[in-house]
Structure formats: C-alpha cells, structure tokens
Design a protein around this motif. Sequence first.
Motif, PDB file in Angstrom:
ATOM      1  N   ALA A   9      -3.392 -22.953  20.571  1.00  0.00           N
ATOM      2  CA  ALA A   9      -4.100 -24.106  21.129  1.00  0.00           C
ATOM      3  C   ALA A   9      -4.690 -23.687  22.472  1.00  0.00           C
ATOM      4  N   PRO A  10      -5.786 -24.318  22.894  1.00  0.00           N
ATOM      5  CA  PRO A  10      -6.458 -23.889  24.129  1.00  0.00           C
ATOM      6  C   PRO A  10      -5.536 -23.777  25.350  1.00  0.00           C
ATOM      7  N   ASP A  11      -4.653 -24.747  25.575  1.00  0.00           N
ATOM      8  CA  ASP A  11      -3.774 -24.669  26.745  1.00  0.00           C
ATOM      9  C   ASP A  11      -2.785 -23.513  26.623  1.00  0.00           C
ATOM     10  N   ASP A  12      -2.227 -23.316  25.435  1.00  0.00           N
ATOM     11  CA  ASP A  12      -1.303 -22.206  25.219  1.00  0.00           C
ATOM     12  C   ASP A  12      -2.030 -20.870  25.355  1.00  0.00           C
ATOM     13  N   LEU A  13      -3.247 -20.821  24.825  1.00  0.00           N
ATOM     14  CA  LEU A  13      -4.047 -19.603  24.925  1.00  0.00           C
ATOM     15  C   LEU A  13      -4.317 -19.260  26.389  1.00  0.00           C
ATOM     16  N   ALA A  14      -4.694 -20.257  27.171  1.00  0.00           N
ATOM     17  CA  ALA A  14      -4.974 -20.027  28.594  1.00  0.00           C
ATOM     18  C   ALA A  14      -3.744 -19.463  29.298  1.00  0.00           C
ATOM     19  N   TYR A  15      -2.578 -20.021  29.015  1.00  0.00           N
ATOM     20  CA  TYR A  15      -1.337 -19.546  29.633  1.00  0.00           C
ATOM     21  C   TYR A  15      -1.064 -18.090  29.253  1.00  0.00           C
ATOM     22  N   ARG A  16      -1.182 -17.764  27.974  1.00  0.00           N
ATOM     23  CA  ARG A  16      -0.889 -16.399  27.507  1.00  0.00           C
ATOM     24  C   ARG A  16      -1.916 -15.403  28.042  1.00  0.00           C
ATOM     25  N   LEU A  17      -3.194 -15.794  28.094  1.00  0.00           N
ATOM     26  CA  LEU A  17      -4.207 -14.889  28.644  1.00  0.00           C
ATOM     27  C   LEU A  17      -3.999 -14.664  30.138  1.00  0.00           C
ATOM     28  N   ALA A  18      -3.503 -15.681  30.835  1.00  0.00           N
ATOM     29  CA  ALA A  18      -3.172 -15.506  32.256  1.00  0.00           C
ATOM     30  C   ALA A  18      -2.075 -14.445  32.402  1.00  0.00           C
ATOM     31  N   GLU A  19      -1.135 -14.409  31.459  1.00  0.00           N
ATOM     32  CA  GLU A  19      -0.107 -13.369  31.467  1.00  0.00           C
ATOM     33  C   GLU A  19      -0.742 -11.983  31.339  1.00  0.00           C
ATOM     34  N   VAL A  20      -1.759 -11.871  30.495  1.00  0.00           N
ATOM     35  CA  VAL A  20      -2.448 -10.595  30.322  1.00  0.00           C
ATOM     36  C   VAL A  20      -3.102 -10.182  31.638  1.00  0.00           C
ATOM     37  N   PHE A  21      -3.825 -11.114  32.279  1.00  0.00           N
ATOM     38  CA  PHE A  21      -4.455 -10.802  33.558  1.00  0.00           C
ATOM     39  C   PHE A  21      -3.415 -10.394  34.598  1.00  0.00           C
ATOM     40  N   ASP A  22      -2.258 -11.059  34.579  1.00  0.00           N
ATOM     41  CA  ASP A  22      -1.204 -10.723  35.540  1.00  0.00           C
ATOM     42  C   ASP A  22      -0.701  -9.294  35.356  1.00  0.00           C
ATOM     43  N   LEU A  23      -0.825  -8.746  34.172  1.00  0.00           N
ATOM     44  CA  LEU A  23      -0.425  -7.360  33.916  1.00  0.00           C
ATOM     45  C   LEU A  23      -1.567  -6.372  34.125  1.00  0.00           C
TER      46      LEU A  23
END
Length: 157
Positions: A9-23
């Motif tokens: 879902a868009p909100d879950d996707l945004a959270y997980r992609l933020a994790e990618v950026f954090d790495l």
Amino acid sequence: MTDTDRPLAPDDLAYRLAEVFDLVGPLYRRAQRKVEQDAPAQGLSVGVRAVLNLLRAHGPMTVPQMGRTQALSRQFVQRMVNDAAAQHLVEIVPNPAHKRSSLIRLSHEGEDAIDALIAAEHAVLRQAGGDLTEADITACVRVLTRLLELVDHVDVN
C-alpha cells in the motif's frame, strides 16, 4: 501469492522505501570515503573515477553529457576531466557533431587505471558472500532504479 509478494500500500511503500534511503546514504558515503582513502594507491579521486567509469561504460562523451548522466554540474565534471587529463587518463578530441564541445575519451592509461580499480573493487565485493541470490540482487537493482526514476520525475512543489 504470499503477503510478501503483493505490492505494498502507498503508506507502507513510503515507509519501506525510506528505509532503503536510510541505508543508501551511509553506504554511498562510506564507499566514497573508502575510494578516497585508497586514492593514493590507485591515483584516482572519486570524481576522476566517476568520469573514467562513465567513459568506460558509454564511450566518448562531452562534458555536458557526462554532467547530465550523473546529475552533476558541468563545472564539476569539467574539473574532474581536467584532473584526469593532467594524469593522462583521458584524451580530449574534436567532436564532429559539435565544434565547441569536445569529446572526452579514455586514453590507454585511463583504460588500464579504471580496469585495475574495478578489478580491485570486484575482489572486495566478492567477499560479500553469504546467502544473497540472483533474485535478491535483481530486486535491489529494480528498487534502486525505480527510486532514481522517482527522484528524477517527481515535482516537490
């Protein structure tokens, strides 16, 4: 289809992609620092390495083309090209398509330097080992490619 195989879902996707950026940020900075630490041994700065790698992958290019491809200013790329030229790693040749924008191409010394650096990097990357699969790497590349496309095309205003 399992829950892990379904699009998020868009909100879950945004959270997980933020994790990618954090790495990705720390990974990039640490890798850049490592290249800079090894620069005396290799004789290449991060910027010169980027120019050589770009020319290795795409062949002769103009400074503006390199800047657009790497999302860097033309002035920065020009400084890196000048540094590479001073080390005889690139050659500046006439551009038949544009008289005022010369082509930059790898010299034989530049080819040898970038090939040696990539071989050294591959030796380090081979040590990653573990349980990474082709599917893992394909998924990683797919996600990072999508993020690049998003950053290039999203309007933040």
